[in-house]
Design a protein around this motif. Structure first.
Motif, mmCIF file in Angstrom:
data_model
loop_
_atom_site.group_PDB
_atom_site.id
_atom_site.type_symbol
_atom_site.label_atom_id
_atom_site.label_comp_id
_atom_site.label_asym_id
_atom_site.label_seq_id
_atom_site.Cartn_x
_atom_site.Cartn_y
_atom_site.Cartn_z
ATOM 1 N N ARG A 165 0.833 -1.198 0.000
ATOM 2 C CA ARG A 165 0.000 0.000 0.000
ATOM 3 C C ARG A 165 0.877 1.261 0.000
ATOM 4 O O ARG A 165 0.522 2.266 -0.598
ATOM 5 N N ARG A 225 -8.261 1.313 15.562
ATOM 6 C CA ARG A 225 -9.334 0.551 14.928
ATOM 7 C C ARG A 225 -9.306 -0.895 15.408
ATOM 8 O O ARG A 225 -9.678 -1.812 14.676
ATOM 9 N N MET A 236 -13.200 -10.205 5.638
ATOM 10 C CA MET A 236 -14.237 -9.636 4.798
ATOM 11 C C MET A 236 -14.350 -10.453 3.510
ATOM 12 O O MET A 236 -15.438 -10.654 2.993
ATOM 13 N N ILE C 101 -5.052 4.922 6.185
ATOM 14 C CA ILE C 101 -5.775 3.974 5.345
ATOM 15 C C ILE C 101 -4.903 2.745 5.177
ATOM 16 O O ILE C 101 -3.761 2.840 4.732
ATOM 17 N N ASP C 109 -10.539 -1.331 3.183
ATOM 18 C CA ASP C 109 -10.117 -0.500 4.305
ATOM 19 C C ASP C 109 -11.260 -0.296 5.283
ATOM 20 O O ASP C 109 -11.071 -0.372 6.491
ATOM 21 N N VAL C 110 -12.445 -0.036 4.757
ATOM 22 C CA VAL C 110 -13.587 0.189 5.638
ATOM 23 C C VAL C 110 -13.893 -1.088 6.433
ATOM 24 O O VAL C 110 -14.324 -1.036 7.581
ATOM 25 N N GLY C 111 -13.624 -2.243 5.828
ATOM 26 C CA GLY C 111 -13.876 -3.503 6.515
ATOM 27 C C GLY C 111 -12.828 -3.852 7.568
ATOM 28 O O GLY C 111 -13.022 -4.782 8.342
ATOM 29 N N PHE C 112 -11.741 -3.111 7.607
ATOM 30 C CA PHE C 112 -10.634 -3.464 8.499
ATOM 31 C C PHE C 112 -11.031 -3.478 9.983
ATOM 32 O O PHE C 112 -10.726 -4.424 10.708
ATOM 33 N N GLY C 113 -11.735 -2.434 10.411
ATOM 34 C CA GLY C 113 -12.163 -2.362 11.812
ATOM 35 C C GLY C 113 -13.055 -3.533 12.195
ATOM 36 O O GLY C 113 -12.753 -4.272 13.135
ATOM 37 N N VAL C 128 -19.974 -2.234 5.682
ATOM 38 C CA VAL C 128 -19.145 -1.466 4.747
ATOM 39 C C VAL C 128 -20.043 -0.663 3.812
ATOM 40 O O VAL C 128 -19.823 0.528 3.585
ATOM 41 N N GLY C 160 -14.516 4.109 7.725
ATOM 42 C CA GLY C 160 -13.836 3.019 8.413
ATOM 43 C C GLY C 160 -14.138 3.013 9.899
ATOM 44 O O GLY C 160 -14.210 1.958 10.532
ATOM 45 N N MET C 164 -17.402 0.468 12.561
ATOM 46 C CA MET C 164 -17.226 -0.190 13.857
ATOM 47 C C MET C 164 -18.389 0.121 14.800
ATOM 48 O O MET C 164 -18.382 -0.284 15.954
#
Lengths: 266, 283, 315
Positions: A165, A225, A236, C101, C109-113, C128, C160, C164
């Motif tokens: 990344r 997070r 996911m 990010i 990325d949004v799914g990471f938490g 998400v 993100g 949560m």
């Protein structure tokens, strides 16, 4: 400048190969590389070439695009060929000054060149058809058994995907710092090796500082997070084998068996 | 003595379908001693434009002349150009690398091949020009505050004694006081030395107070070029491209529309106040 | 008790020289008492180095108090067994969009938490989707973050955090590195979360235009809370704000300058409409024309763009 490197970068298109589970592609790439060293006869190389050609065709990635990526390694290829050509003892074919080209040398050089270019094209089929992300996912899952030996599989995979990344960001930053220093009269091009190495200091120091700052920020953001390693984590996009993946394993097994048979009987 | 841009076009991404036309037919004359604000939002081409002025980027088409000479002529000394047209990048503190402030500022003049004495004299003068106190000179640049680091970085360019100073978003990320201090310092520097200053910004309010000419960039072209009052008169068009004239411009227009006899072209708070006071007969 | 509460919060760090010897102690946060109610929109203002970011990091249990205590939804942040609950309930958005990010694709990325929290796969996808829609970034779900603008990246970071399902979000100078358009985008997204979803917001900033919609403002200086009140109360003290290295929006400043010159205007004017209305009243009052019966007629034109108008396009 630095952003032009395309060796093995993901090529977005739709194909059977793109859709395969990354684990299949990883295993296949390893098998293919091993097969290149298993076969020793020309028939074997023909089989490998056919296999590779079919994969390239199926991947829908233009062959031209793949060859473009090869340019970066032409130099390594040349060195290998030259070394093998001149330094293998045996029956002399041509002799120029103190250099001799032997029959064995010629054979070996051609073989090495074929092996090396197959190896690179073969692995680039994988990287061109698999996003770096699913590649790390695949590796993580494949190497899970290593956890017994306390190998931090998840952590390594996470590090790899973060590195991927940040590569574009750091390249851009390198470009920016370089320009900023050139604007202050820095010269990255002229001079001998020592001077050139010295000229890198104004580039590398800021770059390292920035990389550390980013790493620090990122670690904090990840903790905020709720990141706490691989335990209790869900996915996911979990990897699941489909019928096409099982079929692919079948094809792969057949190819590998054929290579072994060639090695034994030819 | 000036910079002239003649039909400058810049395309990057080369021959691929992703090619971006970052600059489109730019024609500009930047005479000596002007204080210019170059305004545009992110991606408008303003940063690309300033990198052309000191030869970091080469136009795909068109030419750039500095003091009458084509800067991309084969025998032109680019290094000298870069010392004459000083460019301070965005977040310039990210380029600091030396063990102390003073050595870092010496980097530029040293690269010009000046004597040690001259280098140090220039570094000292430059640090004074940006208003940094002596006590910081031998500290590590990384121990300074954000605003101080930025001053050091600006001094690093000033030490090359440029005739033109370009600053790309010099106030980004600073707090309001830090912003005012840097801008005031630049204005003071401009007044004392008379050099050309180009201030790249996306904030009209920041530059309105200082500059005599505003160049507005939009999608790679020059949209407006003129005195602040002339440019802000187009506030509706500016708004459409995501830029806005200073708040006072809106207030003065609204006051005028509701019947107060004020001149609607005030661009700074001081001007607006005087106009309103005059209308109210309090002056 | 509010959702976020601090009591006599002190944070000190030790400065060391190059050899690691103690040089001194810096008190970054000094006896701060804060009480934020569920659903509040709180702004914390302060110049760089005033201690506002350090304070913010306590709410998410990234830093722990040297003295005093912090509670998030009744949980003491020093109680290690509740650490992950606290971090889930009090989400945090940081300043640099690039450095927070993690995913290489927006949706990942949004799914990471949620992944870290052990949310089942199908629910991650649902979250998400809903989070990206809440910040208006759903169409960009397949993009690489590197292809987005600063404002868009920050909206992804916010998504993100929303994924949560936090009760409050702390935004630590989310707009400091953005251009005016990016700032507008982010502030709009934050306001919508507060208005529509009822999420408690703590917005840390030094841009005065961004706090106009807050219901409570704290101004920090040297680790202490130097001022607090509604935006109007804060903006009516121009001199004090200047002392604290902050400024006020141009409208407020103009009103202040006019008042100083003897024009009769109310305190703490926030928007251009207010100022124009007040000034026309003064003007017409002086000229004995009585037109101030219906304030509607006094509204300046282009009311449909009132946000742009009121804030001069800076927000």
């Amino acid at each position: 400048m630095l952003r032009d490197i395309t060796l093995g970068q993901y090529y977005q298109t739709d194909s059977v190969i793109h859709k395969l589970d990354p684990r299949v592609k990883l295993v296949a790439t390893i098998c293919f590389i091993v097969s290149l060293f298993v076969v020793k006869s020309w028939v074997g190389y023909v089989v490998a070439a056919v296999f590779l050609a079919v994969m390239i065709k199926l991947s829908n990635v233009p062959f031209k695009y793949m060859v473009k990526g090869m340019k970066a390694i032409v130099f390594i290829l040349l060195i290998t060929v030259v070394f093998n050509l001149f330094l293998t003892p045996g029956e002399t074919l041509v002799s120029v000054w103190r250099l001799r080209i032997t029959k064995e040398g010629l054979q070996l050089a051609v073989m090495m060149a074929v092996r090396l270019s197959f190896l690179i094209v073969g692995s680039s089929v994988m990287t061109l058809t698999t996003t770096p992300n699913s590649l790390t996912d695949g590796m993580e899952k494949l190497m899970k058994p290593l956890k017994i030996f306390k190998v931090p599989v998840h952590e390594v995979a996470m590090m790899m995907s973060i590195a991927l990344r940040f590569i574009p960001i750091l390249l851009e930053e390198t470009d920016k710092i370089m320009k900023a220093q050139i604007a202050r009269g820095a010269d990255f091009e002229s001079g001998n090796l020592v001077r050139k190495a010295k000229a890198m200091v104004p580039l590398l120091v800021p770059l390292f500082i920035s990389a550390f700052r980013r790493a620090n920020d990122l670690a904090m953001a990840m903790e905020a997070r709720c990141y706490r390693g691989g335990e209790h984590r869900t996915k996911m996009k979990p990897l699941k084998y489909a019928a096409r993946d099982r079929a692919a394993y079948g094809v792969l097994a057949a190819y590998f068996a054929l290579c072994i048979l060639i090695r034994i009987y030819l | 003595m000036s910079i002239i841009l003649d039909h400058v076009n810049y395309v990057y991404g080369g021959d691929t379908a992703l090619a971006v036309h970052a600059l489109k037919d730019i024609n500009l004359v930047i005479p000596d001693g002007q204080f210019i604000g170059l305004i545009g939002h992110t991606g408008s081409g303003k940063s690309t434009l300033v990198q052309h002025l000191n030869g970091l980027l080469k136009p795909t088409e068109g030419s750039i002349y500095y003091n009458g000479e084509d800067i991309h002529a084969s025998d032109y000394d680019k290094k000298k150009l870069r010392s004459k047209v000083g460019l301070v990048f965005q977040y310039p503190e990210h380029q600091l690398f030396e063990i102390d402030v003073f050595s870092d500022v010496c980097f530029g003049p040293k690269n010009l091949g000046l004597s040690r004495k001259e280098t140090e004299l220039r570094a000292y003068a430059a640090l004074k020009q940006v208003g940094l106190q002596d006590e910081y000179f031998y500290q590590s640049p990384f121990d300074l505050s954000g605003g101080q680091k930025r001053r050091v970085a600006i001094a690093g360019v000033l030490a090359m004694k440029p005739d033109v100073l370009i600053l790309d978003e010099p106030t980004a990320g600073l707090d309001p006081r830090g912003r005012d201090e840097i801008l005031d310092q630049i204005a003071k520097l401009k007044e004392e030395t008379g050099i050309t200053v180009i201030l790249v910004s996306h904030s009209m309010e920041d530059v309105a107070k200082y500059v005599e000419r505003i160049i507005v960039m939009n999608r790679g072209s020059v949209m407006y070029d003129g005195a602040p009052k002339e440019v802000f008169a187009h506030y509706r068009e500016l708004e459409e491209v995501g830029l806005a004239a200073p708040q006072v411009t809106y207030i003065m227009r609204a006051l005028r529309e509701s019947g107060m006899p004020v001149a609607a072209d005030a661009t700074t708070i001081g001007e607006a106040r005087d106009e309103i006071l005059k209308a109210l007969g309090k002056e | 008790m509010g959702i976020i509460r601090t009591e006599k919060l002190v944070f000190e760090y030790i400065r060391r020289d190059e050899e690691g010897n103690v040089e001194g102690i810096t008190r970054a946060v000094d006896e701060v008492d804060l009480d934020v109610k569920q659903g509040d929109f709180v702004a914390i203002l302060g110049h760089n180095g005033s201690g506002k970011s350090t304070l913010a990091k306590h709410i998410n249990a990234i830093l722990y108090p040297t003295e005093g205590a912090v509670w998030v939804d009744g949980m003491d942040t020093q109680d290690e067994s509740r650490l992950w609950d606290i971090r889930q309930e009090a989400g945090m958005v940081f300043q640099n969009p690039d450095n927070q990010i993690i995913g290489q694709v927006v949706e990942e990325d949004v799914g990471f938490g949620p992944e870290n929290m052990g949310v089942p796969t199908e629910e991650i996808w649902a979250r998400v989707e809903e989070s990206l829609k809440a910040v208006g970034m759903y169409e960009y779900r397949k993009y690489s973050p590197n292809k987005l603008s600063g404002g868009q990246k920050q909206r992804v970071s916010i998504a993100g955090v929303i994924a949560m399902h936090p009760k409050c979000i702390i935004l630590d100078e989310p707009t400091a590195m953005l251009d005016p358009n990016g700032r507008k985008e982010v502030v709009r997204a934050v306001r919508a979360l507060n208005d529509v979803e009822g999420i408690t917001i703590v917005l840390i900033t030094h841009y005065m235009e961004e706090i106009i919609h807050a219901n409570r403002v704290f101004v920090m200086d040297q680790g202490r809370i130097a001022m607090q009140g509604t935006p109007r109360e804060i903006f009516s003290q121009v001199e004090r704000l200047k002392e604290l290295r902050l400024d006020v929006p141009q409208v407020t400043l103009l009103a202040y300058e006019l008042k100083k010159s003897g024009v009769d205007l109310p305190d703490g004017i926030l928007t251009a409409e207010e100022l124009v209305r007040a000034l026309t009243q003064v003007y017409h009052g002086q000229n004995d024309i009585n037109v101030i019966t219906d304030p509607g007629t006094e509204e300046p034109p282009r009311r449909d763009r009132s946000d742009v108008f009121g804030l001069g396009g800076n927000l």
